[in-house]
Each structure stands twice: as C-alpha cells, then as structure tokens.
Design a protein around this motif. Structure first.
Motif, PDB file in Angstrom:
ATOM      1  N   ALA A   1      41.426  32.708  43.715  1.00  0.00           N
ATOM      2  CA  ALA A   1      41.076  32.866  45.133  1.00  0.00           C
ATOM      3  C   ALA A   1      42.162  33.479  46.005  1.00  0.00           C
ATOM      4  N   GLU A   2      43.423  33.413  45.583  1.00  0.00           N
ATOM      5  CA  GLU A   2      44.493  33.880  46.469  1.00  0.00           C
ATOM      6  C   GLU A   2      45.343  34.997  45.872  1.00  0.00           C
ATOM      7  N   ALA A   3      45.699  34.873  44.612  1.00  0.00           N
ATOM      8  CA  ALA A   3      46.625  35.837  43.998  1.00  0.00           C
ATOM      9  C   ALA A   3      45.896  36.699  42.977  1.00  0.00           C
ATOM     10  N   ASN A   4      44.739  37.222  43.340  1.00  0.00           N
ATOM     11  CA  ASN A   4      43.877  37.885  42.364  1.00  0.00           C
ATOM     12  C   ASN A   4      43.998  39.404  42.303  1.00  0.00           C
TER      13      ASN A   4
ATOM     14  N   PHE B   1      43.279  41.532  44.264  1.00  0.00           N
ATOM     15  CA  PHE B   1      42.362  42.161  45.211  1.00  0.00           C
ATOM     16  C   PHE B   1      42.701  41.735  46.637  1.00  0.00           C
ATOM     17  N   GLY B   2      43.802  41.025  46.812  1.00  0.00           N
ATOM     18  CA  GLY B   2      44.236  40.628  48.140  1.00  0.00           C
ATOM     19  C   GLY B   2      43.812  39.235  48.556  1.00  0.00           C
ATOM     20  N   GLY B   3      43.314  38.439  47.628  1.00  0.00           N
ATOM     21  CA  GLY B   3      42.933  37.073  47.972  1.00  0.00           C
ATOM     22  C   GLY B   3      41.665  37.015  48.789  1.00  0.00           C
ATOM     23  N   GLY B   4      41.472  35.926  49.481  1.00  0.00           N
ATOM     24  CA  GLY B   4      40.291  35.778  50.333  1.00  0.00           C
ATOM     25  C   GLY B   4      39.065  35.302  49.601  1.00  0.00           C
ATOM     26  N   GLY B   5      39.216  34.617  48.490  1.00  0.00           N
ATOM     27  CA  GLY B   5      38.057  34.108  47.766  1.00  0.00           C
ATOM     28  C   GLY B   5      37.937  34.729  46.392  1.00  0.00           C
ATOM     29  N   ASN B   6      36.929  34.319  45.673  1.00  0.00           N
ATOM     30  CA  ASN B   6      36.704  34.769  44.305  1.00  0.00           C
ATOM     31  C   ASN B   6      35.950  36.098  44.305  1.00  0.00           C
ATOM     32  N   PRO B   7      36.586  37.205  43.872  1.00  0.00           N
ATOM     33  CA  PRO B   7      35.898  38.494  43.850  1.00  0.00           C
ATOM     34  C   PRO B   7      35.111  38.735  42.558  1.00  0.00           C
ATOM     35  N   PHE B   8      35.123  37.775  41.640  1.00  0.00           N
ATOM     36  CA  PHE B   8      34.525  37.976  40.325  1.00  0.00           C
ATOM     37  C   PHE B   8      33.165  37.293  40.222  1.00  0.00           C
ATOM     38  N   SER B   9      32.245  37.893  39.455  1.00  0.00           N
ATOM     39  CA  SER B   9      30.922  37.286  39.272  1.00  0.00           C
ATOM     40  C   SER B   9      30.984  36.101  38.313  1.00  0.00           C
ATOM     41  N   ARG B  10      31.992  36.084  37.440  1.00  0.00           N
ATOM     42  CA  ARG B  10      32.195  34.965  36.515  1.00  0.00           C
ATOM     43  C   ARG B  10      33.664  34.954  36.121  1.00  0.00           C
ATOM     44  N   VAL B  11      34.223  33.760  35.973  1.00  0.00           N
ATOM     45  CA  VAL B  11      35.602  33.606  35.505  1.00  0.00           C
ATOM     46  C   VAL B  11      35.560  32.715  34.269  1.00  0.00           C
ATOM     47  N   VAL B  12      36.147  33.231  33.183  1.00  0.00           N
ATOM     48  CA  VAL B  12      36.194  32.498  31.922  1.00  0.00           C
ATOM     49  C   VAL B  12      37.620  31.992  31.719  1.00  0.00           C
ATOM     50  N   ILE B  13      37.759  30.689  31.569  1.00  0.00           N
ATOM     51  CA  ILE B  13      39.050  30.060  31.316  1.00  0.00           C
ATOM     52  C   ILE B  13      39.143  29.805  29.813  1.00  0.00           C
ATOM     53  N   ALA B  14      40.210  30.308  29.190  1.00  0.00           N
ATOM     54  CA  ALA B  14      40.397  30.081  27.758  1.00  0.00           C
ATOM     55  C   ALA B  14      40.594  28.592  27.480  1.00  0.00           C
TER      56      ALA B  14
END
Length: 167
Positions: free
Chosen positions: A56-59, A61-74
């Motif tokens: 959400a912050e250090a992505n 893309f400048g932060g400001g929320g989740n820019p991804f449609s899905r996030v997979v955590i290993a």
C-alpha cells in the motif's frame, strides 16, 4: 426612524460576524478536524506490517493503496522456512481491506504482484525483515524494512536498513 449611529453599529456588527466566521473557517483548515482521519492499522505480526507497507505504501507506483488486482504471498520465507500458521492467519485477517491477497505458490499475471518475505531478525530497537516485490515486467523492489512496536503493542514499519533495489 433609524439614526446614523444605529446604521454604523449594524454595519460594525455585520463586519464583526463576517470576520468571526472567516476566522473560524481559517482555523478549521489550519488545524484540521481530524474527523475523517483513520488511524493506521495495528499489526500483531511484523511480517503482516511489512506486507501492508510494501503493497500500500512502498509499491513503486507511489503508494496510496493497493494498485494490484491480486497479491500472492509466497508461503516460504527467503531463507526457505515456512510462514507460520499464525502469520498466515494474520495475513488473511489483517489485510482484507487491501483487496485480494493470498498465501500461495500461484503464478502471477499482468496487474498482479508477488511478495516474498525474509526471516524476522531481532535488533536492539525492534526487528528487520527483508521483502521482495515482483510485478512481472512492470516493476520490482527489494528492501530490508525496520519495524518497531507502537504504543498499542502492534508493529509498524519505521524505515529501511541497507540497500534498496527498485526497477
């Protein structure tokens, strides 16, 4: 009949009221009401705090929320050990507001991201956790995040330690 003094007093009252309203408006803007300010989430697990920060912050893309449609955590840490069942449960419970986040080995597609996290390393002031973000040919990031316990006992990212890679 209205006297000149009454007209002057009425004008003075209107100007005074307008000045007071203006002053209240300016003070409200300067101090802010805090009415819509949402306190940052408190995370019981430092790994969850790092994942939220990366998504959400250090992505990149400048932060400001989740820019991804899905996030997979290993499901395995960078050192090969498995995420604990309590960490997996905390990911599911505490990151729901960020959208579709899952712990799995699934491959990602366009618009999605994969995150791998390192071991929790104790320091004098808290913990360090390395995290890698990969979003296909679009972006990537690797950093070691520093965390400390907040006043309420939850974990918060306070900065980074060492080199940061961004592409």
């Amino acid at each position: 009949m209205t006297t000149r003094t009454e007209v002057q007093n009425n004008g003075l009252r209107r100007r005074s009221l307008a000045s007071l309203v203006g002053l209240v408006a300016v003070l409200s803007m300067v101090t802010g009401c805090g009415c819509s300010a949402t306190p940052p989430p408190v995370h019981s697990d430092p790994t969850v705090a790092v994942i939220r920060h990366v998504v959400a912050e250090a992505n990149t893309f400048g932060g400001g929320g989740n820019p991804f449609s899905r996030v997979v955590i290993a499901p395995k840490r960078l050192n090969g050990t498995n995420l604990s069942s309590s960490t997996k449960a905390a990911i599911n419970a505490q990151l729901r507001d960020l959208g579709r986040i899952e712990v799995s080995t699934a491959k990602i597609r366009d618009g999605e991201a994969a995150i791998r996290v390192g071991a929790v390393v104790q320091t004098a002031r808290g913990v360090n956790i390395e995290a890698d973000l990969y979003c296909g040919n679009v972006c990537g990031q690797s950093a070691t995040f520093t965390l400390a316990r907040g006043a309420g006992g939850g974990w918060r990212v306070t900065g980074t330690s060492g080199a940061i890679s961004v592409s």
